[in-house]
Design a protein around this motif. Structure first.
Motif: not given
Length: 133
Positions: A115-117, A120
């Motif tokens: 989710q973070e990738q 970003k």
């Protein structure tokens, strides 16, 4: 949980728009910049395609059942009430399967792109698109 749901909805919806360059507005290059491997990008694209096809098939099945209900209503709803009820039960199962598949595909997608990738990479894509204006 809400962010996670939006994440998978965005990915599922982007499957209709994506080209060989990425997923939706996010290019392969955006994903690579945030640390996603090319193999994971390709696996995510394959998964999104499969999810999209499955979703479309379920929607077609649901629409077919809805047409069948309309036919029975035109023929006389009171005489066909049991048939209509049975079809509505089938439609409910299809809707349940759609929701279950969304969660399962979300879990599967996170094996390839966290989710973070994703967030970003999405920010990079938005900046890239806005710089072209």
């Amino acid at each position: 949980m809400r962010k996670l749901f939006y994440y998978i909805v965005i990915l599922a919806c982007s499957s209709a728009v994506y080209a060989s360059e990425g997923l939706g507005i996010i290019s392969d290059e955006d994903f690579k910049k945030v640390g996603v491997s090319q193999e994971n990008i390709e696996n995510a694209k394959i998964m999104v395609d499969k999810v999209s096809i499955n979703y479309q098939m379920l929607l077609l099945e649901k629409k077919q059942l809805e047409l069948e209900v309309n036919k029975y209503v035109l023929e006389g709803p009171e005489a066909n009430l049991e048939k209509i009820d049975a079809i509505f039960d089938k439609i409910g199962l299809i809707e349940t399967n759609i929701l279950k598949n969304r969660i399962r595909s979300q879990i599967q997608m996170q094996k390839y792109i966290s989710q973070e990738q994703y967030l970003k990479a999405r920010d990079l894509a938005i900046k890239r698109l806005n710089s072209g204006k």
